[in-house]
Design a protein around this motif. Structure first.
Motif, short mmCIF file in Angstrom:
data_model
loop_
_atom_site.label_atom_id
_atom_site.label_comp_id
_atom_site.label_asym_id
_atom_site.label_seq_id
_atom_site.Cartn_x
_atom_site.Cartn_y
_atom_site.Cartn_z
N GLN A 37 18.92 77.43 81.36
CA GLN A 37 20.22 77.32 80.68
C GLN A 37 20.23 76.16 79.68
N GLY A 38 19.03 75.61 79.46
CA GLY A 38 18.91 74.55 78.44
C GLY A 38 19.23 73.15 78.95
N HIS A 39 19.35 72.99 80.25
CA HIS A 39 19.64 71.65 80.78
C HIS A 39 18.35 70.88 81.03
N GLU A 40 18.49 69.56 81.01
CA GLU A 40 17.33 68.70 81.28
C GLU A 40 17.38 68.31 82.76
N TYR A 41 16.26 68.44 83.47
CA TYR A 41 16.23 68.14 84.91
C TYR A 41 15.19 67.06 85.17
N LEU A 42 15.65 65.88 85.53
CA LEU A 42 14.75 64.75 85.77
C LEU A 42 14.73 64.44 87.26
#
Ligand code: NAI
Length: 358
Positions: A37-42
């Motif tokens: 969904q285009g989110h950044e996951y750190l």
């Protein structure tokens, strides 16, 4: 949107066992879901100090996910830094690692996956009661050493049957502990909680509420702690309260380490005021190598049932809290209402009565 997760390093075990979902390696199995969904996951386990990954990235994260097993401690000071933070999700149960009053003030929601591991913990509590009362650990250690001296371990072994057992906190876990203890035929089941159980629930487990804490502890042979950590429960079990326990009582704490005064418990075990102490929660996690609870003993050399924080992170529980975390995220991203039972802090207000009387 930036999603920051603080999870514990699972090392080789997590590479070999993909069901260890709560680890750094397996990332609660939500990377694909978020990135598609285009989110950044750190994701990191580096959480202590101003230069840590956690403190660096909290500055612009919108979502913080952390497990109670390796918590990123979100203090009031860090809230000042976390300008974009909107929601904290506890992958599990117990959100005391977050300054909840600051969350209210900063309009940051806090949600946990309520119920996800309550059976896992209740089973661990029953196991802890049995292993303390029956003096299991020293008996097993004797066998590993190659020794065989029955009297040495039998001298401090008892039955659970006929004992008075009480829980501090009779919520989801505390109540399940009472249900599981009933078939052991205790003399009596007691509970101490500012929230009264519904009459039918009380009757179903034949439990009696005791309103005064000193009165409560003085009646119990075995006490189990099942309340969240908050201003009203921090340091609740201290030298003064321990002096009101029955001499030689057993204490099990799988709720939060800081509910018990570390040194007071160690001293009570050493003197025999407590016959045993067991649990999986520590005042700081990971516990330092020299933490007194690792090695404390009663005068007969037993009475210690401590393990690392894992009672609520069985593989069964991890499947439930990973799914629950994703459901909470999904509700947040799609603007759906959250399950009321999962809301600890709603927008600028408390969503639960379990974190102390306010
Ligand atoms: P819950 O919210 O269902 O029940 C908590 C109960 O404690 C409520 O009835 C509340 O009124 C009572 N309470 C609060 N403060 C109290 C106090 N000072 N004295 C007496 N009673 C008090 O919560 P649940 O699901 O039963 O979990 C309880 C706690 O167990 C969690 O907050 C968490 O800290 C701990 N936990 C530990 C796990 C582990 O792996 N060791 C896993 C899951 C939870």
């Amino acid at each position: 949107m930036k999603v920051l997760a603080i999870l514990y390093s699972g090392g080789a075990a997590a590479k070999e066992e993909p069901r260890l979902l709560g680890t750094l390696e397996n990332e609660l199995a939500i990377r694909e879901y978020l990135e598609s969904q285009g989110h950044e996951y750190l994701v990191s386990d580096d959480k202590e100090g101003p230069d840590s990954f956690f403190q660096k990235h909290i500055a612009d994260a919108e979502v913080l996910i952390t497990t109670p097993f390796h918590p990123g401690y979100l203090t009031a000071d860090l809230f000042e830094k976390a300008k974009k933070l909107k929601i904290c999700i506890t992958a599990g149960v117990g959100s005391d690692h977050i300054d909840l009053n600051a969350a209210v003030a900063h309009q940051v929601q806090v949600l946990e996956v309520s119920g996800s591991n309550v059976v896992s913990v209740a089973e661990h509590v029953v196991m802890n009661i049995l292993l303390l009362v029956r003096n299991f650990v020293p008996a097993h250690e004797m066998i590993e050493r190659g020794d065989w001296q029955v009297s040495q371990v039998a001298r401090n072994a008892f039955d659970v049957e006929g004992k008075v057992i009480g829980t501090i906190g009779a919520g989801r876990i505390g109540y399940r502990v009472l249900q599981r203890l009933l078939p052991f035929n205790p003399k009596e089941l007691l509970y101490y909680d500012y929230a009264t159980l519904p009459a039918e629930a009380e009757k179903a487990v034949n439990a009696r509420r005791v309103e005064d804490l000193k009165d409560f502890v003085s009646q119990c042979d075995i006490i189990t702690v099942n309340a969240p950590l908050h201003e009203g429960s921090r340091g609740l079990i201290n030298t003064e309260l321990l002096s009101h326990f029955k001499k030689g009582a057993w204490l099990v704490n799988t709720a939060r380490g800081a509910i018990c005064d570390k040194d007071a418990v160690a001293a009570a075990l050493k003197s025999g005021q407590l016959r045993g102490y067991a649990g999986d929660v520590w005042d700081v996690q990971p516990a330092p190598r020299d933490h007194v609870w690792r090695t404390m003993k009663n005068p007969l050399g037993g009475g210690n049932g401590m393990v690392p924080h894992y009672s609520g992170t069985t593989l069964d529980a991890q499947a439930r809290y990973a799914k629950g975390t994703k459901d909470i995220l999904d509700n947040y991203l799609t603007g759906k209402e959250q399950e009321p039972g999962n809301v600890i802090i709603g927008l600028g207000k408390w969503g639960t009565k379990a974190y102390g009387q306010r």
